[in-house]
Design an enzyme around this catalytic site. Structure first.
Site, PDB file in Angstrom:
ATOM      1  N   HIS A 100       0.837  -1.190   0.000  1.00 26.91           N
ATOM      2  CA  HIS A 100       0.000   0.000   0.000  1.00 26.91           C
ATOM      3  C   HIS A 100       0.874   1.242   0.000  1.00 26.91           C
ATOM      4  O   HIS A 100       2.093   1.168   0.128  1.00 26.91           O
ATOM      5  CB  HIS A 100      -0.975   0.006   1.183  1.00 26.91           C
ATOM      6  N   CYS A 136       5.809   6.127   4.737  1.00 28.69           N
ATOM      7  CA  CYS A 136       4.690   5.300   4.269  1.00 28.69           C
ATOM      8  C   CYS A 136       3.899   5.921   3.124  1.00 28.69           C
ATOM      9  O   CYS A 136       2.958   5.326   2.620  1.00 28.69           O
ATOM     10  CB  CYS A 136       3.764   4.946   5.428  1.00 28.69           C
ATOM     11  N   HIS A 162       4.921   0.374  -0.359  1.00 36.21           N
ATOM     12  CA  HIS A 162       5.650  -0.606   0.456  1.00 36.21           C
ATOM     13  C   HIS A 162       4.666  -1.695   0.869  1.00 36.21           C
ATOM     14  O   HIS A 162       3.481  -1.605   0.569  1.00 36.21           O
ATOM     15  CB  HIS A 162       6.277   0.065   1.691  1.00 36.21           C
ATOM     16  N   HIS A 202       3.498  -5.093   3.789  1.00 32.25           N
ATOM     17  CA  HIS A 202       3.528  -5.665   5.130  1.00 32.25           C
ATOM     18  C   HIS A 202       3.114  -7.132   5.075  1.00 32.25           C
ATOM     19  O   HIS A 202       2.339  -7.540   4.215  1.00 32.25           O
ATOM     20  CB  HIS A 202       2.559  -4.935   6.067  1.00 32.25           C
ATOM     21  N   HIS A 215      -1.249 -10.352  -1.599  1.00 35.00           N
ATOM     22  CA  HIS A 215      -0.390 -10.017  -2.730  1.00 35.00           C
ATOM     23  C   HIS A 215      -1.043  -9.001  -3.669  1.00 35.00           C
ATOM     24  O   HIS A 215      -0.785  -8.991  -4.875  1.00 35.00           O
ATOM     25  CB  HIS A 215       0.069 -11.273  -3.475  1.00 35.00           C
ATOM     26  N   GLU A 222       0.255  -5.196  11.734  1.00 35.00           N
ATOM     27  CA  GLU A 222       0.992  -4.721  10.571  1.00 35.00           C
ATOM     28  C   GLU A 222       2.477  -5.065  10.664  1.00 35.00           C
ATOM     29  O   GLU A 222       3.115  -5.392   9.668  1.00 35.00           O
ATOM     30  CB  GLU A 222       0.797  -3.205  10.466  1.00 35.00           C
TER      31      GLU A 222
END
Length: 149
Positions: free
Chosen positions: A16, A25, A29, A31, A75, A136
Protein backbone atom coordinates in the site's frame (compact mmCIF):
# COMPACT_ATOMS: atom_id res chain seq x y z
CA UNK A 1 -25.67 -21.63 27.49
CA UNK A 2 -22.52 -19.64 28.05
CA UNK A 3 -21.07 -17.38 25.38
CA UNK A 4 -17.69 -18.56 24.11
CA UNK A 5 -15.19 -16.61 22.02
CA UNK A 6 -13.08 -18.38 19.44
CA UNK A 7 -10.24 -16.89 17.41
CA UNK A 8 -8.64 -17.85 14.13
CA UNK A 9 -5.48 -16.20 12.81
CA UNK A 10 -4.84 -15.43 9.14
CA UNK A 11 -1.72 -14.20 7.35
CA UNK A 12 -1.42 -12.31 4.09
CA UNK A 13 0.97 -9.99 2.26
CA UNK A 14 -0.28 -6.63 1.06
CA UNK A 15 1.31 -3.52 -0.40
CA UNK A 16 0.00 0.00 0.00
CA UNK A 17 0.88 3.69 -0.04
CA UNK A 18 -0.60 6.39 2.18
CA UNK A 19 -1.74 9.33 0.07
CA UNK A 20 -0.81 12.68 1.60
CA UNK A 21 1.17 11.17 4.47
CA UNK A 22 4.25 13.08 5.66
CA UNK A 23 6.51 10.08 6.30
CA UNK A 24 8.04 7.09 4.57
CA UNK A 25 4.69 5.30 4.27
CA UNK A 26 3.70 7.68 1.48
CA UNK A 27 5.88 5.41 -0.67
CA UNK A 28 4.62 2.11 -2.00
CA UNK A 29 5.65 -0.61 0.46
CA UNK A 30 4.25 -3.80 1.93
CA UNK A 31 3.53 -5.67 5.13
CA UNK A 32 3.15 -9.25 6.28
CA UNK A 33 -0.21 -8.81 7.98
CA UNK A 34 -1.71 -11.07 10.63
CA UNK A 35 -5.46 -10.85 11.13
CA UNK A 36 -6.91 -12.22 14.37
CA UNK A 37 -10.65 -12.84 13.98
CA UNK A 38 -12.63 -13.46 17.17
CA UNK A 39 -16.29 -14.43 17.09
CA UNK A 40 -18.65 -15.09 19.98
CA UNK A 41 -21.60 -17.43 20.35
CA UNK A 42 -22.94 -20.43 22.20
CA UNK A 43 -21.71 -23.92 21.41
CA UNK A 44 -24.28 -26.05 19.58
CA UNK A 45 -26.18 -28.11 22.18
CA UNK A 46 -27.93 -30.53 19.84
CA UNK A 47 -26.13 -33.85 20.37
CA UNK A 48 -27.34 -35.03 16.95
CA UNK A 49 -25.86 -32.01 15.16
CA UNK A 50 -22.67 -32.79 13.22
CA UNK A 51 -21.04 -29.70 14.78
CA UNK A 52 -22.19 -30.43 18.33
CA UNK A 53 -20.14 -28.50 20.89
CA UNK A 54 -18.83 -25.92 18.40
CA UNK A 55 -19.57 -22.20 18.32
CA UNK A 56 -18.65 -22.27 14.63
CA UNK A 57 -16.54 -24.76 12.77
CA UNK A 58 -13.08 -23.21 12.32
CA UNK A 59 -13.19 -24.30 8.68
CA UNK A 60 -16.45 -22.34 8.17
CA UNK A 61 -14.87 -19.23 9.69
CA UNK A 62 -11.78 -19.77 7.54
CA UNK A 63 -13.91 -19.91 4.38
CA UNK A 64 -15.62 -16.61 5.19
CA UNK A 65 -12.43 -14.72 6.04
CA UNK A 66 -10.48 -16.14 3.12
CA UNK A 67 -13.20 -15.17 0.63
CA UNK A 68 -13.85 -11.71 2.06
CA UNK A 69 -10.34 -10.62 3.06
CA UNK A 70 -7.38 -12.91 2.49
CA UNK A 71 -8.02 -13.93 -1.11
CA UNK A 72 -8.81 -10.30 -2.01
CA UNK A 73 -5.94 -8.54 -0.22
CA UNK A 74 -3.17 -11.15 -0.38
CA UNK A 75 -0.39 -10.02 -2.73
CA UNK A 76 -2.44 -7.00 -3.82
CA UNK A 77 -1.45 -3.36 -3.68
CA UNK A 78 -4.05 -1.11 -2.07
CA UNK A 79 -4.47 2.56 -2.91
CA UNK A 80 -6.98 5.19 -1.88
CA UNK A 81 -9.02 5.69 -5.05
CA UNK A 82 -8.40 9.46 -4.81
CA UNK A 83 -4.63 9.03 -4.73
CA UNK A 84 -2.27 10.67 -7.19
CA UNK A 85 -0.85 7.14 -7.44
CA UNK A 86 -3.86 6.41 -9.67
CA UNK A 87 -1.71 6.29 -12.81
CA UNK A 88 0.70 3.89 -11.12
CA UNK A 89 -2.27 1.78 -10.00
CA UNK A 90 -3.62 1.69 -13.56
CA UNK A 91 -0.19 0.78 -14.97
CA UNK A 92 0.21 -2.06 -12.45
CA UNK A 93 -3.29 -3.32 -13.13
CA UNK A 94 -2.78 -3.16 -16.90
CA UNK A 95 0.34 -5.30 -16.44
CA UNK A 96 -1.65 -7.98 -14.60
CA UNK A 97 -0.91 -7.00 -11.01
CA UNK A 98 -3.59 -7.18 -8.34
CA UNK A 99 -4.55 -3.61 -7.43
CA UNK A 100 -7.34 -2.56 -5.09
CA UNK A 101 -8.72 0.97 -5.15
CA UNK A 102 -10.60 1.65 -1.93
CA UNK A 103 -12.58 4.65 -0.71
CA UNK A 104 -10.44 5.06 2.40
CA UNK A 105 -6.83 5.65 3.40
CA UNK A 106 -5.38 2.08 3.50
CA UNK A 107 -4.08 2.29 7.07
CA UNK A 108 -4.41 -0.66 9.43
CA UNK A 109 -7.12 1.28 11.26
CA UNK A 110 -9.26 1.77 8.17
CA UNK A 111 -8.58 -1.70 6.80
CA UNK A 112 -9.77 -3.32 10.04
CA UNK A 113 -13.02 -1.31 9.83
CA UNK A 114 -13.49 -2.50 6.23
CA UNK A 115 -12.76 -6.10 7.20
CA UNK A 116 -15.25 -5.97 10.08
CA UNK A 117 -18.07 -4.95 7.73
CA UNK A 118 -17.20 -7.68 5.22
CA UNK A 119 -16.96 -10.44 7.84
CA UNK A 120 -20.05 -9.46 9.86
CA UNK A 121 -22.35 -9.81 6.87
CA UNK A 122 -21.24 -13.42 6.27
CA UNK A 123 -21.51 -14.84 9.80
CA UNK A 124 -24.43 -17.11 10.74
CA UNK A 125 -27.22 -15.37 12.70
CA UNK A 126 -26.26 -16.94 16.03
CA UNK A 127 -22.60 -15.85 15.75
CA UNK A 128 -21.33 -12.30 16.28
CA UNK A 129 -18.05 -10.73 15.37
CA UNK A 130 -16.44 -9.89 18.71
CA UNK A 131 -13.14 -8.33 17.62
CA UNK A 132 -10.47 -8.05 14.98
CA UNK A 133 -6.78 -7.37 15.37
CA UNK A 134 -4.81 -6.45 12.29
CA UNK A 135 -1.11 -6.72 13.02
CA UNK A 136 0.99 -4.72 10.57
CA UNK A 137 4.41 -5.32 12.12
CA UNK A 138 5.72 -7.26 15.12
CA UNK A 139 5.06 -4.25 17.33
CA UNK A 140 2.12 -2.46 15.69
CA UNK A 141 -1.53 -3.37 15.28
CA UNK A 142 -5.04 -1.93 15.08
CA UNK A 143 -8.01 -3.45 16.90
CA UNK A 144 -11.75 -3.30 16.29
CA UNK A 145 -14.22 -4.36 19.00
CA UNK A 146 -17.95 -4.75 18.43
CA UNK A 147 -18.59 -3.33 21.92
CA UNK A 148 -16.96 -0.06 20.82
CA UNK A 149 -19.04 0.22 17.69
Amino acid sequence: MKQIRITKIFSFETGHALYGYDGKCRNVHGHSYKLFVTVIGSPIEDTNHVKYGMVIDFSDLKKIVKEEVVDVFDHATVFNKNTPHFELAKELSDRGHSVLLVDYQPTSEMMVIDFSEKIKTRLPQNISLHSLRLQETDSSYAEWFAADN
